[in-house]
Design a protein around this motif. Structure first.
Motif, PDB file in Angstrom:
ATOM      1  N   THR A  18       1.080  -1.117   0.374  1.00 19.02           N
ATOM      2  CA  THR A  18      -0.175  -0.464   0.340  1.00 19.02           C
ATOM      3  C   THR A  18       0.778   1.138   0.032  1.00 19.02           C
ATOM      4  O   THR A  18       1.521   1.259   0.705  1.00 19.02           O
ATOM      5  N   ILE A  19       0.631   1.949  -0.838  1.00 19.24           N
ATOM      6  CA  ILE A  19       2.074   3.199  -0.847  1.00 19.24           C
ATOM      7  C   ILE A  19       0.386   4.517  -0.684  1.00 19.24           C
ATOM      8  O   ILE A  19      -0.968   4.457  -1.151  1.00 19.24           O
ATOM      9  N   SER A  20       0.792   5.375  -0.897  1.00 19.76           N
ATOM     10  CA  SER A  20       0.447   6.713  -0.921  1.00 19.76           C
ATOM     11  C   SER A  20       1.381   7.492  -1.569  1.00 19.76           C
ATOM     12  O   SER A  20       2.431   7.580  -1.716  1.00 19.76           O
ATOM     13  N   ARG A  21       0.449   9.208  -2.186  1.00 22.27           N
ATOM     14  CA  ARG A  21       1.277   9.626  -2.846  1.00 22.27           C
ATOM     15  C   ARG A  21       0.763  10.953  -2.864  1.00 22.27           C
ATOM     16  O   ARG A  21      -0.498  11.750  -2.960  1.00 22.27           O
ATOM     17  N   ILE A  22       1.769  12.777  -2.823  1.00 22.52           N
ATOM     18  CA  ILE A  22       0.999  13.577  -2.782  1.00 22.52           C
ATOM     19  C   ILE A  22       2.040  14.557  -4.131  1.00 22.52           C
ATOM     20  O   ILE A  22       3.039  13.964  -4.078  1.00 22.52           O
ATOM     21  N   ALA A  23       1.327  14.622  -5.260  1.00 21.33           N
ATOM     22  CA  ALA A  23       1.802  14.715  -6.666  1.00 21.33           C
ATOM     23  C   ALA A  23       2.718  16.621  -6.333  1.00 21.33           C
ATOM     24  O   ALA A  23       2.065  17.575  -4.900  1.00 21.33           O
ATOM     25  N   SER A  24       3.511  16.541  -7.506  1.00 23.85           N
ATOM     26  CA  SER A  24       4.461  18.124  -7.908  1.00 23.85           C
ATOM     27  C   SER A  24       3.439  18.721  -7.840  1.00 23.85           C
ATOM     28  O   SER A  24       2.028  18.885  -8.663  1.00 23.85           O
ATOM     29  N   VAL A  25       3.242  19.975  -6.703  1.00 22.67           N
ATOM     30  CA  VAL A  25       2.578  21.026  -7.313  1.00 22.67           C
ATOM     31  C   VAL A  25       3.170  22.020  -8.936  1.00 22.67           C
ATOM     32  O   VAL A  25       2.096  23.105  -8.690  1.00 22.67           O
ATOM     33  N   ASN A  26       3.904  21.573  -8.744  1.00 21.41           N
ATOM     34  CA  ASN A  26       4.471  22.435  -9.841  1.00 21.41           C
ATOM     35  C   ASN A  26       4.780  21.747 -10.789  1.00 21.41           C
ATOM     36  O   ASN A  26       5.951  21.514 -11.707  1.00 21.41           O
ATOM     37  N   PRO A  27       3.792  21.010 -11.731  1.00 19.34           N
ATOM     38  CA  PRO A  27       4.159  19.893 -12.744  1.00 19.34           C
ATOM     39  C   PRO A  27       5.233  20.432 -13.951  1.00 19.34           C
ATOM     40  O   PRO A  27       5.689  19.610 -14.220  1.00 19.34           O
ATOM     41  N   LYS A  29       7.570  22.065 -13.821  1.00 21.28           N
ATOM     42  CA  LYS A  29       9.063  21.613 -12.686  1.00 21.28           C
ATOM     43  C   LYS A  29       9.139  20.438 -12.195  1.00 21.28           C
ATOM     44  O   LYS A  29      10.786  20.038 -11.634  1.00 21.28           O
ATOM     45  N   ARG A  30       8.356  19.270 -12.315  1.00 21.77           N
ATOM     46  CA  ARG A  30       8.372  18.103 -11.518  1.00 21.77           C
ATOM     47  C   ARG A  30       9.760  17.226 -12.298  1.00 21.77           C
ATOM     48  O   ARG A  30      10.452  17.395 -13.565  1.00 21.77           O
ATOM     49  N   ARG A  31      10.244  16.622 -11.304  1.00 20.52           N
ATOM     50  CA  ARG A  31      12.125  15.698 -12.249  1.00 20.52           C
ATOM     51  C   ARG A  31      11.583  14.310 -11.285  1.00 20.52           C
ATOM     52  O   ARG A  31      12.628  13.536 -12.227  1.00 20.52           O
ATOM     53  N   GLY A  32      10.730  14.274 -10.551  1.00 16.23           N
ATOM     54  CA  GLY A  32      11.094  12.652 -10.274  1.00 16.23           C
ATOM     55  C   GLY A  32       9.972  12.608  -8.754  1.00 16.23           C
ATOM     56  O   GLY A  32       8.631  13.283  -8.416  1.00 16.23           O
ATOM     57  N   VAL A  33      10.313  11.369  -8.291  1.00 14.83           N
ATOM     58  CA  VAL A  33       9.429  11.082  -6.941  1.00 14.83           C
ATOM     59  C   VAL A  33      10.854  10.981  -5.810  1.00 14.83           C
ATOM     60  O   VAL A  33      11.500  10.197  -6.270  1.00 14.83           O
ATOM     61  N   LEU A  34      10.434  11.026  -4.340  1.00 18.05           N
ATOM     62  CA  LEU A  34      10.542  11.108  -3.416  1.00 18.05           C
ATOM     63  C   LEU A  34      10.136   9.994  -3.061  1.00 18.05           C
ATOM     64  O   LEU A  34       8.539  10.314  -2.710  1.00 18.05           O
ATOM     65  N   LEU A  35      10.513   8.511  -2.826  1.00 22.25           N
ATOM     66  CA  LEU A  35      10.083   7.495  -1.864  1.00 22.25           C
ATOM     67  C   LEU A  35      10.918   7.457  -0.985  1.00 22.25           C
ATOM     68  O   LEU A  35      12.172   7.277  -0.612  1.00 22.25           O
ATOM     69  N   LEU A  36      10.128   7.523   0.465  1.00 18.16           N
ATOM     70  CA  LEU A  36      10.238   7.860   1.457  1.00 18.16           C
ATOM     71  C   LEU A  36      10.316   6.471   2.614  1.00 18.16           C
ATOM     72  O   LEU A  36       9.096   6.159   2.114  1.00 18.16           O
ATOM     73  N   ASN A  37      11.336   6.179   2.950  1.00 21.59           N
ATOM     74  CA  ASN A  37      11.380   5.144   3.655  1.00 21.59           C
ATOM     75  C   ASN A  37      10.705   5.364   4.990  1.00 21.59           C
ATOM     76  O   ASN A  37      12.237   5.646   6.309  1.00 21.59           O
ATOM     77  N   PRO A  38      10.497   4.271   5.754  1.00 25.36           N
ATOM     78  CA  PRO A  38      10.125   5.428   7.302  1.00 25.36           C
ATOM     79  C   PRO A  38      11.406   3.832   8.603  1.00 25.36           C
ATOM     80  O   PRO A  38      11.251   4.334   9.309  1.00 25.36           O
ATOM     81  N   ASP A  63       7.793  21.418  -5.530  1.00 20.84           N
ATOM     82  CA  ASP A  63       7.572  21.622  -5.977  1.00 20.84           C
ATOM     83  C   ASP A  63       7.806  20.578  -8.094  1.00 20.84           C
ATOM     84  O   ASP A  63       7.835  20.629  -8.265  1.00 20.84           O
ATOM     85  N   THR A  64       8.947  19.949  -7.222  1.00 20.19           N
ATOM     86  CA  THR A  64      10.560  19.262  -8.158  1.00 20.19           C
ATOM     87  C   THR A  64       9.626  17.638  -7.921  1.00 20.19           C
ATOM     88  O   THR A  64       9.984  17.359  -8.622  1.00 20.19           O
ATOM     89  N   TYR A  65       9.044  17.218  -7.408  1.00 21.97           N
ATOM     90  CA  TYR A  65       8.567  15.696  -6.626  1.00 21.97           C
ATOM     91  C   TYR A  65       7.048  15.732  -6.001  1.00 21.97           C
ATOM     92  O   TYR A  65       6.631  16.517  -5.488  1.00 21.97           O
TER      93      TYR A  65
END
Length: 97
Positions: A18-27, A29-38, A63-65
Motif C-alpha cells: 500500500t502506497i500514498s502519493r502527494i503529487a508535485s504542486v508544480n508539474p 518543474k517535476r523531476r521525479g519522485v521521492l520514495l520515503l522509507n520509514p 515543486d519538483t517531486y
C-alpha cells in the motif's frame, strides 16, 4: 501496487504493497519522485508525505517531486509476512515464545 517479493523472479508470486502519493504542486518543474522509507522494522510510512508537508518541507521540493509513502510488506495495509516459524523451532524472534 502489486510487486514480486523476489525480483530475481518477476513473473512469480506477487504481493500487495500500500502506497500514498502527494503529487508535485508544480508539474512543469517535476523531476521525479521521492520514495520515503520509514525505517523500521515494522513502521508504517503511509503518512510520511503529509507529515513532511505539515513540518514545512521546502517548496522547491514540493515543486519538483511527488512524495511517495508506503507500508512495507508485513506492515499496516500491505501484505503480511509469514516466515513459517513455530514455537517448536524455538526461534529467538518467535513472538510469543
Amino acid at each position: 501496487m502489486t510487486v514480486p517479493p523476489d525480483y530475481r523472479n518477476p513473473a512469480g508470486t506477487k504481493i500487495d504493497l500500500t502506497i500514498s502519493r502527494i503529487a508535485s504542486v508544480n508539474p512543469e518543474k517535476r523531476r521525479g519522485v521521492l520514495l520515503l522509507n520509514p525505517g523500521g522494522p515494522g513502521v508504517s510510512g503511509l503518512t510520511m508525505p503529509a507529515d513532511l508537508i505539515s513540518r514545512a518541507i521546502p517548496n522547491n521540493v514540493l515543486d519538483t517531486y511527488d512524495l511517495i509513502g508506503l507500508d512495507p510488506r508485513g506492515v499496516g495495509h500491505s501484505a503480511p509476512v509469514d516466515c513459517k516459524f513455530t514455537v517448536e523451532q524455538n526461534y529467538p524472534g518467535n513472538i510469543p515464545p
